[in-house]
Design an enzyme around this catalytic site. Structure first.
Site: not given
Length: 162
Positions: A6-8
């Site tokens: 996921r985009t963090t």
């Protein structure tokens, strides 16, 4: 098999959005610069769009630009569904704001947030609407709203009545 990623950390981001209601409508302002990390890289980027079937609602966003584009696709799919029902009804700015808040909260709960602070403005039936939602799904309505760094600079001035 690799784990789901996921985009963090947002990469291409836009900054502040400032909006205020007045007697005849709503005024929204956003800069047109997107940064790549800490580099001010992309100029002339629009982070505001008229949305919905009636086109009487404006969505403006600060934060990750690709998530803003994804949000516009989600809204467009909903508007297409709404249009094909052909019952003459369309979501007002308030309804769109509540619906987007639920989407932001759902995405946050799935640990895949849309990294944006959004401002929803609209004018329908002689009444103006102004609301905001952040990446956590927190929402509120007010007469003036600022996101990002603009919230720290503009809100104290607006609250004093300047």
């Amino acid at each position: 098999m690799e784990p789901t990623k996921r985009t963090t950390n947002p990469i291409v981001t836009g900054s502040s959005v400032v909006a205020l209601k007045y007697k005849g409508g709503v005024m929204v302002a956003a800069d047109t610069l997107c940064s790549y990390g800490s580099l001010a890289r992309f100029e002339g980027v629009t982070r505001m769009a008229a949305v919905g079937v009636a086109n009487d609602t404006l969505l403006a966003a600060g934060g990750d630009y690709s998530d803003y584009q994804q949000m516009l696709k989600i809204i467009d799919a909903r508007a297409t569904t709404e249009y094909t029902i052909d019952d003459g009804a369309s979501m007002s700015a308030s309804m769109l704001h509540h619906w987007l808040t639920r989407i932001m909260y759902q995405r946050r709960s799935k640990m895949d947030p849309l990294w944006n602070s959004i401002v929803i403005a609209g004018f329908r039936g002689g009444k103006s609407y102004l609301g905001t939602t952040d990446l956590y799904g927190t929402m509120y309505e007010d007469n003036f709203i600022a996101t990002g760094l603009g919230a720290h600079m503009a809100l104290p001035l607006l609250r004093k009545g300047w």
